[in-house]
Design a protein around this motif. Structure first.
Motif, PDB file in Angstrom:
ATOM      1  N   LEU A  36       0.808  -1.209   0.000  1.00 47.96           N
ATOM      2  CA  LEU A  36       0.000   0.000   0.000  1.00 47.96           C
ATOM      3  C   LEU A  36       0.846   1.266   0.000  1.00 47.96           C
ATOM      4  N   LYS A  37       2.052   1.154  -0.510  1.00 49.70           N
ATOM      5  CA  LYS A  37       2.951   2.308  -0.614  1.00 49.70           C
ATOM      6  C   LYS A  37       3.120   2.675  -2.083  1.00 49.70           C
ATOM      7  N   ILE A  38       2.851   3.921  -2.425  1.00 53.39           N
ATOM      8  CA  ILE A  38       2.880   4.327  -3.835  1.00 53.39           C
ATOM      9  C   ILE A  38       4.256   4.183  -4.450  1.00 53.39           C
ATOM     10  N   GLU A  39       5.318   4.340  -3.642  1.00 62.90           N
ATOM     11  CA  GLU A  39       6.666   4.245  -4.201  1.00 62.90           C
ATOM     12  C   GLU A  39       7.003   2.832  -4.672  1.00 62.90           C
ATOM     13  N   ARG A  40       6.224   1.860  -4.287  1.00 63.15           N
ATOM     14  CA  ARG A  40       6.411   0.506  -4.805  1.00 63.15           C
ATOM     15  C   ARG A  40       6.091   0.448  -6.298  1.00 63.15           C
ATOM     16  N   TYR A  41       5.264   1.372  -6.767  1.00 60.42           N
ATOM     17  CA  TYR A  41       4.762   1.336  -8.141  1.00 60.42           C
ATOM     18  C   TYR A  41       5.162   2.556  -8.969  1.00 60.42           C
ATOM     19  N   ILE A  42       5.155   3.731  -8.328  1.00 64.53           N
ATOM     20  CA  ILE A  42       5.375   4.991  -9.052  1.00 64.53           C
ATOM     21  C   ILE A  42       6.378   5.865  -8.296  1.00 64.53           C
ATOM     22  N   ASN A  43       7.312   6.456  -9.039  1.00 66.75           N
ATOM     23  CA  ASN A  43       8.226   7.447  -8.488  1.00 66.75           C
ATOM     24  C   ASN A  43       8.087   8.745  -9.269  1.00 66.75           C
ATOM     25  N   LEU A  44       8.444   9.848  -8.639  1.00 66.96           N
ATOM     26  CA  LEU A  44       8.444  11.137  -9.322  1.00 66.96           C
ATOM     27  C   LEU A  44       9.869  11.480  -9.747  1.00 66.96           C
ATOM     28  N   GLU A  45      10.031  11.796 -11.005  1.00 67.46           N
ATOM     29  CA  GLU A  45      11.312  12.242 -11.536  1.00 67.46           C
ATOM     30  C   GLU A  45      11.117  13.599 -12.193  1.00 67.46           C
ATOM     31  N   ASN A  46      11.727  14.610 -11.598  1.00 65.60           N
ATOM     32  CA  ASN A  46      11.552  15.991 -12.062  1.00 65.60           C
ATOM     33  C   ASN A  46      10.072  16.379 -12.079  1.00 65.60           C
ATOM     34  N   GLY A  47       9.355  15.882 -11.059  1.00 66.37           N
ATOM     35  CA  GLY A  47       7.942  16.216 -10.913  1.00 66.37           C
ATOM     36  C   GLY A  47       7.003  15.412 -11.775  1.00 66.37           C
ATOM     37  N   ALA A  48       7.534  14.482 -12.573  1.00 68.73           N
ATOM     38  CA  ALA A  48       6.702  13.664 -13.456  1.00 68.73           C
ATOM     39  C   ALA A  48       6.698  12.219 -12.976  1.00 68.73           C
ATOM     40  N   PRO A  49       5.534  11.564 -12.956  1.00 64.48           N
ATOM     41  CA  PRO A  49       5.471  10.164 -12.515  1.00 64.48           C
ATOM     42  C   PRO A  49       6.168   9.232 -13.489  1.00 64.48           C
ATOM     43  N   GLN A  50       6.884   8.259 -12.931  1.00 61.16           N
ATOM     44  CA  GLN A  50       7.576   7.253 -13.710  1.00 61.16           C
ATOM     45  C   GLN A  50       7.423   5.903 -13.018  1.00 61.16           C
ATOM     46  N   PRO A  51       7.530   4.800 -13.761  1.00 62.28           N
ATOM     47  CA  PRO A  51       7.474   3.483 -13.117  1.00 62.28           C
ATOM     48  C   PRO A  51       8.600   3.334 -12.102  1.00 62.28           C
ATOM     49  N   ALA A  52       8.301   2.676 -10.982  1.00 61.47           N
ATOM     50  CA  ALA A  52       9.326   2.405  -9.979  1.00 61.47           C
ATOM     51  C   ALA A  52      10.383   1.481 -10.568  1.00 61.47           C
ATOM     52  N   ALA A  53      11.525   1.385  -9.870  1.00 62.67           N
ATOM     53  CA  ALA A  53      12.645   0.597 -10.389  1.00 62.67           C
ATOM     54  C   ALA A  53      12.254  -0.845 -10.676  1.00 62.67           C
ATOM     55  N   ALA A  54      11.411  -1.431  -9.819  1.00 61.17           N
ATOM     56  CA  ALA A  54      11.005  -2.828 -10.007  1.00 61.17           C
ATOM     57  C   ALA A  54      10.137  -3.017 -11.246  1.00 61.17           C
ATOM     58  N   LEU A  55       9.598  -1.900 -11.776  1.00 64.66           N
ATOM     59  CA  LEU A  55       8.732  -1.955 -12.956  1.00 64.66           C
ATOM     60  C   LEU A  55       9.387  -1.263 -14.155  1.00 64.66           C
ATOM     61  N   LYS A  56      10.680  -1.201 -14.139  1.00 70.79           N
ATOM     62  CA  LYS A  56      11.406  -0.573 -15.231  1.00 70.79           C
ATOM     63  C   LYS A  56      11.077  -1.276 -16.547  1.00 70.79           C
ATOM     64  N   GLY A  57      10.838  -0.471 -17.593  1.00 67.85           N
ATOM     65  CA  GLY A  57      10.487  -1.027 -18.885  1.00 67.85           C
ATOM     66  C   GLY A  57       8.991  -1.101 -19.132  1.00 67.85           C
ATOM     67  N   TYR A  58       8.182  -0.846 -18.078  1.00 69.88           N
ATOM     68  CA  TYR A  58       6.728  -0.827 -18.232  1.00 69.88           C
ATOM     69  C   TYR A  58       6.274   0.493 -18.832  1.00 69.88           C
ATOM     70  N   GLU A  59       5.259   0.456 -19.635  1.00 70.43           N
ATOM     71  CA  GLU A  59       4.683   1.694 -20.205  1.00 70.43           C
ATOM     72  C   GLU A  59       3.691   2.277 -19.210  1.00 70.43           C
ATOM     73  N   LEU A  60       3.840   3.555 -18.913  1.00 63.56           N
ATOM     74  CA  LEU A  60       2.961   4.238 -17.982  1.00 63.56           C
ATOM     75  C   LEU A  60       1.920   5.050 -18.754  1.00 63.56           C
ATOM     76  N   LEU A  61       0.671   4.738 -18.548  1.00 63.63           N
ATOM     77  CA  LEU A  61      -0.446   5.442 -19.188  1.00 63.63           C
ATOM     78  C   LEU A  61      -1.199   6.230 -18.124  1.00 63.63           C
ATOM     79  N   ILE A  62      -1.323   7.528 -18.315  1.00 66.42           N
ATOM     80  CA  ILE A  62      -1.933   8.404 -17.312  1.00 66.42           C
ATOM     81  C   ILE A  62      -3.293   8.886 -17.808  1.00 66.42           C
ATOM     82  N   SER A  63      -4.307   8.632 -16.992  1.00 65.49           N
ATOM     83  CA  SER A  63      -5.654   9.098 -17.329  1.00 65.49           C
ATOM     84  C   SER A  63      -5.769  10.587 -17.046  1.00 65.49           C
ATOM     85  N   LYS A  64      -6.450  11.311 -17.928  1.00 64.70           N
ATOM     86  CA  LYS A  64      -6.617  12.739 -17.742  1.00 64.70           C
ATOM     87  C   LYS A  64      -7.926  13.047 -17.017  1.00 64.70           C
ATOM     88  N   ASP A  65      -8.716  12.021 -16.720  1.00 67.51           N
ATOM     89  CA  ASP A  65     -10.007  12.234 -16.035  1.00 67.51           C
ATOM     90  C   ASP A  65      -9.776  12.571 -14.564  1.00 67.51           C
TER      91      ASP A  65
END
Length: 263
Positions: free
Chosen positions: A234-263
């Motif tokens: 239940l920790k967001i850093e397990r899945y998502i990290n912020l890099e320069n203020g932008a969300p990116q996949p965490a290290a364990a999910l490197k290579g995954y495509e991140l799709l962000i909903s605008k809703d």
């Protein structure tokens, strides 16, 4: 065995699967929407010894199904398996894990994870290496209906109701071979009221009269841990990290495509 994509409709909160198949199949409006047929009406036995006994069993069933309503912290693990009698290749078997801490929760089913956090709602499809990120969503209990209403709804659907003891477990079964959506439902629970196993035989919505096209769904609960939460999930850093203020996949999910909903 890897989850078959034909059974994507089964990727739902496991407690909703284990606890509500029979009740949902018995709701007349839902059944009519699937089949276009009116609900079966059971004989009016109100007041008879048989009816009173069956009502008591149904009340016990719906009480067990609602056991999770008051569990706001805990972890459940188990296995879900499903098979299509009309297509032997259309099968599913996968483990699941559900953990919740008040208003945040996590659910894993096979290659899919769903995480509802205060910061975001995250869905991960490991088989295609994609992460879906959207705004936070409320963690909702699987069912919120008055118990007496549910028991009455099920009773009117014409099911034969039985209660039997099987070693340390109690089994309640609903049987209606001609039912339009759910011919059979069995639920086993222990002396504490915790669900251990459920079985459902569901009809093919497009051919409900053909038993050879039924789908079989089994849910086995391996462990219930009330009050014990998998905080690491239940920790967001397990899945998502912020890099320069932008969300990116965490290290364990490197290579995954991140799709962000605008809703």
């Amino acid at each position: 065995m890897k989850a078959n994509t034909k059974y994507i409709w089964l990727i739902l909160p496991v407690l909703a699967i284990a606890g509500t198949v029979a009740a949902f199949a018995g709701i007349p409006a839902l059944r009519e929407a699937f089949t276009g047929k009116p609900p079966v009406t059971a004989p009016n036995l109100t007041g008879s010894a048989t009816d009173i006994k069956q009502q008591a069993i149904l009340k016990e069933l719906t009480t067990v199904l609602h056991a999770m309503d008051s569990m706001y912290a805990g972890t459940v693990t188990g296995t879900i398996s499903a098979r299509d009698l009309a297509d032997s290749s259309n099968t599913l078997q996968a483990d699941f894990c559900y953990t919740r801490s008040n208003d945040i929760g996590y659910y894993r089913f096979g290659d899919n994870e769903m995480i509802s956090l205060k910061e975001a709602y995250i869905t991960i499809a490991h088989d295609v290496k994609k992460i879906f990120l959207s705004a936070p969503r409320e963690v909702v209990n699987p069912m919120k209906m008055p118990l007496d209403i549910e028991a009455e709804v099920i009773r009117k659907e014409g099911y034969q109701v039985q209660r039997t003891s099987k070693g340390p477990l109690t089994e309640i079964s609903l049987l209606s071979p001609t039912h339009a959506t759910c011919r059979e439902y069995r639920l086993s629970f222990d002396s504490t009221g915790m669900i251990r196993y459920s079985h459902a035989r569901l009809t093919d919505p497009s051919n409900p009269e053909i038993k050879e096209r039924d789908r079989i769904l089994d849910v086995t609960i391996h462990s219930w841990e009330k009050g014990k939460v998998r905080e690491d999930l239940l920790k967001i850093e397990r899945y998502i990290n912020l890099e320069n203020g932008a969300p990116q996949p965490a290290a364990a999910l490197k290579g995954y495509e991140l799709l962000i909903s605008k809703d």
